[in-house]
Scaffold this motif. Structure first.
Motif, PDB file in Angstrom:
ATOM      1  N   ALA A 241     -91.539 -15.630  76.297  1.00 58.65           N
ATOM      2  CA  ALA A 241     -91.237 -15.740  77.798  1.00 58.65           C
ATOM      3  C   ALA A 241     -92.590 -16.168  78.696  1.00 58.65           C
ATOM      4  O   ALA A 241     -92.118 -16.280  79.705  1.00 58.65           O
ATOM      5  CB  ALA A 241     -91.551 -13.858  78.109  1.00 58.65           C
ATOM      6  N   ARG A 242     -93.244 -16.607  78.123  1.00 57.74           N
ATOM      7  CA  ARG A 242     -94.423 -17.419  78.496  1.00 57.74           C
ATOM      8  C   ARG A 242     -94.419 -18.885  78.451  1.00 57.74           C
ATOM      9  O   ARG A 242     -95.271 -19.524  78.801  1.00 57.74           O
ATOM     10  CB  ARG A 242     -95.838 -16.965  78.166  1.00 57.74           C
ATOM     11  CG  ARG A 242     -96.051 -15.436  78.404  1.00 57.74           C
ATOM     12  CD  ARG A 242     -96.631 -15.046  79.753  1.00 57.74           C
ATOM     13  NE  ARG A 242     -97.965 -15.694  79.645  1.00 57.74           N
ATOM     14  CZ  ARG A 242     -98.648 -15.510  80.993  1.00 57.74           C
ATOM     15  NH1 ARG A 242     -98.295 -15.076  81.865  1.00 57.74           N
ATOM     16  NH2 ARG A 242     -99.950 -16.078  80.975  1.00 57.74           N
ATOM     17  N   GLN A 243     -93.384 -19.474  77.952  1.00 52.92           N
ATOM     18  CA  GLN A 243     -93.514 -20.766  77.659  1.00 52.92           C
ATOM     19  C   GLN A 243     -93.690 -21.680  78.879  1.00 52.92           C
ATOM     20  O   GLN A 243     -94.483 -22.559  78.688  1.00 52.92           O
ATOM     21  CB  GLN A 243     -92.134 -21.103  77.041  1.00 52.92           C
ATOM     22  CG  GLN A 243     -91.778 -20.887  75.407  1.00 52.92           C
ATOM     23  CD  GLN A 243     -92.884 -21.831  74.738  1.00 52.92           C
ATOM     24  OE1 GLN A 243     -92.907 -22.811  74.869  1.00 52.92           O
ATOM     25  NE2 GLN A 243     -93.426 -20.717  73.757  1.00 52.92           N
ATOM     26  N   SER A 244     -93.035 -21.637  79.767  1.00 52.46           N
ATOM     27  CA  SER A 244     -93.367 -22.358  81.131  1.00 52.46           C
ATOM     28  C   SER A 244     -94.944 -22.099  81.531  1.00 52.46           C
ATOM     29  O   SER A 244     -95.482 -23.337  82.011  1.00 52.46           O
ATOM     30  CB  SER A 244     -92.599 -21.788  82.273  1.00 52.46           C
ATOM     31  OG  SER A 244     -92.777 -20.636  82.685  1.00 52.46           O
ATOM     32  N   PHE A 261     -98.623 -28.326  69.889  1.00 52.99           N
ATOM     33  CA  PHE A 261     -98.262 -27.137  69.430  1.00 52.99           C
ATOM     34  C   PHE A 261     -96.689 -26.841  69.562  1.00 52.99           C
ATOM     35  O   PHE A 261     -96.024 -27.041  70.567  1.00 52.99           O
ATOM     36  CB  PHE A 261     -98.906 -25.751  69.965  1.00 52.99           C
ATOM     37  CG  PHE A 261    -100.313 -25.476  69.437  1.00 52.99           C
ATOM     38  CD1 PHE A 261    -100.966 -26.276  69.182  1.00 52.99           C
ATOM     39  CD2 PHE A 261    -100.300 -24.000  69.018  1.00 52.99           C
ATOM     40  CE1 PHE A 261    -102.238 -25.929  68.465  1.00 52.99           C
ATOM     41  CE2 PHE A 261    -101.586 -23.705  68.653  1.00 52.99           C
ATOM     42  CZ  PHE A 261    -102.504 -24.531  68.505  1.00 52.99           C
ATOM     43  N   GLY A 262     -96.032 -26.469  68.094  1.00 48.58           N
ATOM     44  CA  GLY A 262     -94.701 -26.121  68.059  1.00 48.58           C
ATOM     45  C   GLY A 262     -94.506 -24.821  67.429  1.00 48.58           C
ATOM     46  O   GLY A 262     -95.365 -24.077  66.915  1.00 48.58           O
ATOM     47  N   PRO A 263     -93.216 -24.490  66.883  1.00 47.58           N
ATOM     48  CA  PRO A 263     -93.090 -23.345  65.970  1.00 47.58           C
ATOM     49  C   PRO A 263     -93.946 -23.384  64.645  1.00 47.58           C
ATOM     50  O   PRO A 263     -94.326 -22.186  64.286  1.00 47.58           O
ATOM     51  CB  PRO A 263     -91.681 -23.531  65.660  1.00 47.58           C
ATOM     52  CG  PRO A 263     -90.912 -24.372  66.823  1.00 47.58           C
ATOM     53  CD  PRO A 263     -92.235 -25.391  66.976  1.00 47.58           C
ATOM     54  N   GLU A 264     -94.018 -24.562  63.945  1.00 41.86           N
ATOM     55  CA  GLU A 264     -94.844 -24.693  62.780  1.00 41.86           C
ATOM     56  C   GLU A 264     -96.249 -24.296  63.201  1.00 41.86           C
ATOM     57  O   GLU A 264     -96.982 -23.396  62.135  1.00 41.86           O
ATOM     58  CB  GLU A 264     -94.710 -25.760  62.268  1.00 41.86           C
ATOM     59  CG  GLU A 264     -95.586 -25.966  60.928  1.00 41.86           C
ATOM     60  CD  GLU A 264     -95.385 -27.420  60.426  1.00 41.86           C
ATOM     61  OE1 GLU A 264     -95.986 -27.724  59.239  1.00 41.86           O
ATOM     62  OE2 GLU A 264     -94.751 -28.423  60.865  1.00 41.86           O
ATOM     63  N   ALA A 265     -96.867 -24.709  64.318  1.00 43.66           N
ATOM     64  CA  ALA A 265     -98.401 -24.375  64.544  1.00 43.66           C
ATOM     65  C   ALA A 265     -98.338 -22.871  64.909  1.00 43.66           C
ATOM     66  O   ALA A 265     -99.551 -22.162  64.697  1.00 43.66           O
ATOM     67  CB  ALA A 265     -98.698 -25.145  65.444  1.00 43.66           C
ATOM     68  N   PHE A 266     -97.592 -22.536  65.539  1.00 44.90           N
ATOM     69  CA  PHE A 266     -97.289 -21.083  66.098  1.00 44.90           C
ATOM     70  C   PHE A 266     -97.251 -19.964  65.013  1.00 44.90           C
ATOM     71  O   PHE A 266     -98.200 -19.107  64.866  1.00 44.90           O
ATOM     72  CB  PHE A 266     -96.121 -20.548  67.020  1.00 44.90           C
ATOM     73  CG  PHE A 266     -96.074 -19.198  67.691  1.00 44.90           C
ATOM     74  CD1 PHE A 266     -96.641 -19.218  68.754  1.00 44.90           C
ATOM     75  CD2 PHE A 266     -95.522 -18.162  67.046  1.00 44.90           C
ATOM     76  CE1 PHE A 266     -96.781 -17.854  68.910  1.00 44.90           C
ATOM     77  CE2 PHE A 266     -95.353 -17.114  67.548  1.00 44.90           C
ATOM     78  CZ  PHE A 266     -96.032 -16.894  68.802  1.00 44.90           C
TER      79      PHE A 266
END
Length: 297
Positions: A241-244, A261-266
């Protein structure tokens, strides 16, 4: 020596007259408020008794296996109070635990609890002791100092996974709870590295470092549980919800590495993965310490 009826502190014996019951005006006022509240509750109960007479008769005819709605004073004891406090913390967080809520849950007067638990600080200690006591470390444990320290860290981590609020009572403090079961973890870790020519102070530091690391790594679990309970959203839902807003913040600050940062880093930043990464790096550091000249391997 007499003690305060509210907080359990030692009282000076009176030179003359009646023996003191409270250590301060605050404790005296607190006792007065509790008595007034209990009296009001008793009066309210009496007022509804006629309307509830039929219910009491029906209750008397209920099957013997039916669960009672209140705890008789004879059944009230310290383990029951502590168990109820732990259940409240599990459901609502440790900040929601109070003597009054425990008394309400058990349907007893607040003052009844103080016969078994002197203060909220004592209750915290007893909660920690009960939770750690339910997960003792094995004796003698696995072979090798590294396997033992890793096992102890994983067992403590499992406690915080099951009871996320626990880290808020024990983490990052120089005044740990007075809990023999918590102290047993420190003792067990010291024995794990004993016999490697470490001086006593260094063994203390190794044991406390392990506990401090696990407790610090577990703090996000407590706050994530609180946030999920308050917002009804998981960490993943919050991030989506906070991507933007995240992209705006990162781009405005010119953070070239964080912007990747992407899904892997998250996923790598999840508390469990941070715990795993840090645990192995810490054990590697202890291995280097034990490999120094003059140390046993």
């Amino acid at each position: 020596m007499p003690t305060c009826e509210m907080c359990g502190r030692a009282l000076r014996p009176a030179e003359r007259g009646r023996p003191p019951r409270y250590c301060s005006r605050a404790c005296r006022a607190r006792a007065y408020r509790v008595r007034v509240t209990d009296r009001q509750a008793a009066d309210a109960k009496k007022r509804v008794e006629p309307a509830d007479a039929k219910k009491r008769v029906e209750s008397a005819d209920a099957p013997k296996g039916a669960e009672p709605s209140e705890v008789p004073d004879a059944a009230l004891d310290q383990p029951l109070i502590v168990r109820t406090a732990v259940e409240l913390a599990d459901s609502d967080g440790v900040a929601a635990v109070s003597m009054r809520r425990i008394a309400t849950r058990l349907d007893v007067g607040v003052m009844s609890l103080y016969r078994y638990v002197a203060s909220r600080e004592d209750l915290n200690d007893l909660m920690v002791d009960a939770v750690f006591g339910a997960r003792p470390l094995p004796e003698p444990g696995p072979d090798g100092w590294r396997a033992r320290l890793e096992l102890s860290a994983r067992e403590e981590w499992a406690i915080y996974r099951e009871h996320p609020w626990m880290s808020q009572l024990v983490a990052v403090t120089t005044r740990p709870p007075m809990s023999t079961n918590l102290m047993a973890y420190t003792d067990w870790r010291m024995r794990a590295v004993a016999g490697h020519r470490l001086d006593f102070a260094t063994m203390v530091q190794v044991a406390i470092m392990i506990g401090t690391y696990v407790q610090s790594a577990a703090i996000p679990l407590a706050y994530e549980t609180q946030a999920a309970r308050a917002t009804r959203h998981t960490r993943q839902q919050w991030a989506a919800a906070r991507q933007s807003a995240i992209h705006r913040t990162v781009n405005a600050a010119e953070l070239p590495m964080v912007s990747e940062f992407g899904p892997e880093a998250f996923q790598a930043a999840e508390p469990a993965n941070i715990f795993e990464f840090g645990l192995h790096r810490m054990l590697d550091g202890i291995a280097a310490l034990l490999a120094e000249p003059g140390q046993k391997r």
